[in-house]
Design a protein around this motif. Sequence first.
Motif, PDB file in Angstrom:
ATOM      1  N   ARG A 210      95.624  -2.335   6.756  1.00 50.63           N
ATOM      2  CA  ARG A 210      96.349  -3.831   6.359  1.00 50.63           C
ATOM      3  C   ARG A 210      96.524  -4.534   7.705  1.00 50.63           C
ATOM      4  O   ARG A 210      97.080  -4.066   8.839  1.00 50.63           O
ATOM      5  CB  ARG A 210      97.717  -3.704   5.957  1.00 50.63           C
ATOM      6  CG  ARG A 210      98.574  -4.863   5.289  1.00 50.63           C
ATOM      7  CD  ARG A 210      99.836  -4.329   4.537  1.00 50.63           C
ATOM      8  NE  ARG A 210      99.350  -3.697   3.232  1.00 50.63           N
ATOM      9  CZ  ARG A 210      99.006  -4.334   2.068  1.00 50.63           C
ATOM     10  NH1 ARG A 210      98.665  -5.584   2.156  1.00 50.63           N
ATOM     11  NH2 ARG A 210      98.636  -3.307   1.358  1.00 50.63           N
ATOM     12  N   GLY A 211      96.110  -5.869   7.479  1.00 55.62           N
ATOM     13  CA  GLY A 211      96.098  -6.699   8.828  1.00 55.62           C
ATOM     14  C   GLY A 211      95.132  -6.576   9.754  1.00 55.62           C
ATOM     15  O   GLY A 211      94.949  -7.237  10.842  1.00 55.62           O
ATOM     16  N   ALA A 213      91.538  -6.567  11.782  1.00 57.07           N
ATOM     17  CA  ALA A 213      90.406  -7.488  11.945  1.00 57.07           C
ATOM     18  C   ALA A 213      89.224  -6.845  11.613  1.00 57.07           C
ATOM     19  O   ALA A 213      88.178  -7.424  10.916  1.00 57.07           O
ATOM     20  CB  ALA A 213      90.234  -8.202  13.145  1.00 57.07           C
ATOM     21  N   GLU A 214      89.046  -5.534  11.989  1.00 59.02           N
ATOM     22  CA  GLU A 214      87.738  -4.858  11.607  1.00 59.02           C
ATOM     23  C   GLU A 214      87.905  -3.716  10.678  1.00 59.02           C
ATOM     24  O   GLU A 214      88.848  -3.386  10.550  1.00 59.02           O
ATOM     25  CB  GLU A 214      87.342  -4.034  13.008  1.00 59.02           C
ATOM     26  CG  GLU A 214      87.138  -5.079  14.127  1.00 59.02           C
ATOM     27  CD  GLU A 214      85.666  -6.058  13.843  1.00 59.02           C
ATOM     28  OE1 GLU A 214      84.921  -5.377  13.279  1.00 59.02           O
ATOM     29  OE2 GLU A 214      85.875  -7.200  14.312  1.00 59.02           O
ATOM     30  N   PRO A 215      87.002  -3.521   9.796  1.00 62.58           N
ATOM     31  CA  PRO A 215      86.841  -2.520   8.762  1.00 62.58           C
ATOM     32  C   PRO A 215      86.939  -1.145   9.242  1.00 62.58           C
ATOM     33  O   PRO A 215      86.450  -0.858  10.411  1.00 62.58           O
ATOM     34  CB  PRO A 215      85.678  -2.914   7.986  1.00 62.58           C
ATOM     35  CG  PRO A 215      84.725  -3.393   8.932  1.00 62.58           C
ATOM     36  CD  PRO A 215      85.552  -4.193   9.907  1.00 62.58           C
ATOM     37  N   TRP A 216      87.724  -0.245   8.720  1.00 65.03           N
ATOM     38  CA  TRP A 216      87.980   1.168   9.230  1.00 65.03           C
ATOM     39  C   TRP A 216      86.659   1.787   8.470  1.00 65.03           C
ATOM     40  O   TRP A 216      86.310   2.868   9.011  1.00 65.03           O
ATOM     41  CB  TRP A 216      89.220   1.743   8.479  1.00 65.03           C
ATOM     42  CG  TRP A 216      89.431   2.949   9.122  1.00 65.03           C
ATOM     43  CD1 TRP A 216      89.630   3.461  10.394  1.00 65.03           C
ATOM     44  CD2 TRP A 216      89.243   4.285   8.227  1.00 65.03           C
ATOM     45  NE1 TRP A 216      89.974   4.774  10.336  1.00 65.03           N
ATOM     46  CE2 TRP A 216      89.591   5.397   9.251  1.00 65.03           C
ATOM     47  CE3 TRP A 216      88.946   4.386   7.131  1.00 65.03           C
ATOM     48  CZ2 TRP A 216      89.644   6.723   8.918  1.00 65.03           C
ATOM     49  CZ3 TRP A 216      88.918   5.757   6.682  1.00 65.03           C
ATOM     50  CH2 TRP A 216      89.354   6.980   7.399  1.00 65.03           C
ATOM     51  N   LEU A 300      93.695   1.257   2.666  1.00 64.75           N
ATOM     52  CA  LEU A 300      93.951   2.585   3.151  1.00 64.75           C
ATOM     53  C   LEU A 300      95.403   2.987   3.473  1.00 64.75           C
ATOM     54  O   LEU A 300      95.973   2.193   3.402  1.00 64.75           O
ATOM     55  CB  LEU A 300      93.432   2.620   4.578  1.00 64.75           C
ATOM     56  CG  LEU A 300      91.800   2.339   4.806  1.00 64.75           C
ATOM     57  CD1 LEU A 300      91.222   1.931   6.319  1.00 64.75           C
ATOM     58  CD2 LEU A 300      91.009   3.787   4.369  1.00 64.75           C
ATOM     59  N   PRO A 301      95.677   4.176   3.131  1.00 59.63           N
ATOM     60  CA  PRO A 301      94.718   5.436   3.369  1.00 59.63           C
ATOM     61  C   PRO A 301      94.124   5.694   1.853  1.00 59.63           C
ATOM     62  O   PRO A 301      93.206   6.657   2.065  1.00 59.63           O
ATOM     63  CB  PRO A 301      95.781   6.618   3.758  1.00 59.63           C
ATOM     64  CG  PRO A 301      96.986   6.166   3.168  1.00 59.63           C
ATOM     65  CD  PRO A 301      96.910   4.781   3.328  1.00 59.63           C
TER      66      PRO A 301
END
Lengths: 372, 70
Positions: A210-211, A213-216, A300-301
């Motif tokens: 959440r929030g 900037a970069e995808p996990w 996520l998670p």
Amino acid sequence: MAATDRTSLAIATLSVVVLLGAASDAARADGRAAAGAYLYLDSDHLEVVHPYASLRVEADDDTTLTGSYDADVITAATIDVRTSASPRAFTEARHGIGLDVAHELSPTLRIGAGASGSFSPDTNSATASFRLAWEDDTRIHTLSLSGGGSFTGVGRVGDQAPAGLVGSGGLTAGWAAVLSNAAVLDVALAGELSLGYLESPYRFVSIYTRGAAEPWLAMPESLPDSRLRGAARVRLRVAPMDGLFLRGSYRFHTDDWGVLGHTVELGAVVNPVSALSLGIELRYLGQRASSFYQGRYETLPLIPTWAARDRELAATTTLSAGLRVELALPDIFDGESAVYARGEFIYTRLYDTWLLPERLAGVVGLGLTWTR
Amino acid sequence: MTLTRLLLVLLVGTASGCVPVAAWDRGSLAHPAMADSAQPDSTAFDAHLAGAREAALDPAGAGGGGCGCN
């Protein structure tokens, strides 16, 4: 344009010429020949050249045979033309062929069947279809039923085997009624079930915390293995005065993925003189997104079971307007010939999408027809 | 349900409002602009384009598939 695609375009053009040649050979029989090309350009940097040709001949008094060819020579800013532009440009060609037979069993009963194939470097498809139409003795009501099935292999360019297979089957039932000597109303209901691999192997979905900037995580697009779609259409065609023809239709469509939409089409054709036909077409499409579509997955998670990157599953509004001019040419081979030109603008607003939320497209087409 | 009722009313009203039209009075009905597919080549392209770019099923093109749009 790459050399292979110039070759594809050359093959497509040659096929059109061959079909036109066949048309001239068939000039002794009644029939119809058509050839032309469309150019599609849009603000996603997608360019498609679409040549086509078809030839219909009368095998006997009650039977007609039709052969057709079309192609898409595609140049795009991305390998996946339905998602978003990327720096990885590509070009490729799709070729399609079709055969169709129509037979009049009696003055009120017509049947038909067709088969077609579509071939591109990453998607190959085969389709078979049937149709029948029955008109009552008073010639007021016409009932029709058509259906078909297709089998498609979906993959990526260069893969040894398809990423997945899709089977589809559908039925359409129709009813047309003559309201007066200048009005026809028709209703059609359609359903289609698709089973198999409905994702695109090119599409990956970014999963964010959440929030962030970069995808996990970037995971392959994941869609249900079945999709049931339905649609209903009501259409009215009227000729309020000599040389003026109007048509309007409303379509409702939905599916078990949660997509639901409405389409309204309006058209008018005017014949100021017998050799000239001018047409205008307007179209509106509004659509609700599929239940699992999100412009940004902040799950996520939890990893979502279904995650779509296809912008066509987003909430959408599309407006389009087009003009068509058709001019009769001097008769050749004892048949009527005509040339037409067509232009159309299509504006699409895609809601809840991070990239390219708007698309402006232009279409121009030019074609020739011959009928006897 | 409202849509279903509207369709039923439309169908019943239409069926009761139909009239036979004599062969010599079918000039407008027989005009190409009144045909189911007034411009078959344009219609085929429109269906191809919609099949590749829209999620909707079109009754005019149902039973097909395999648009090769991936």
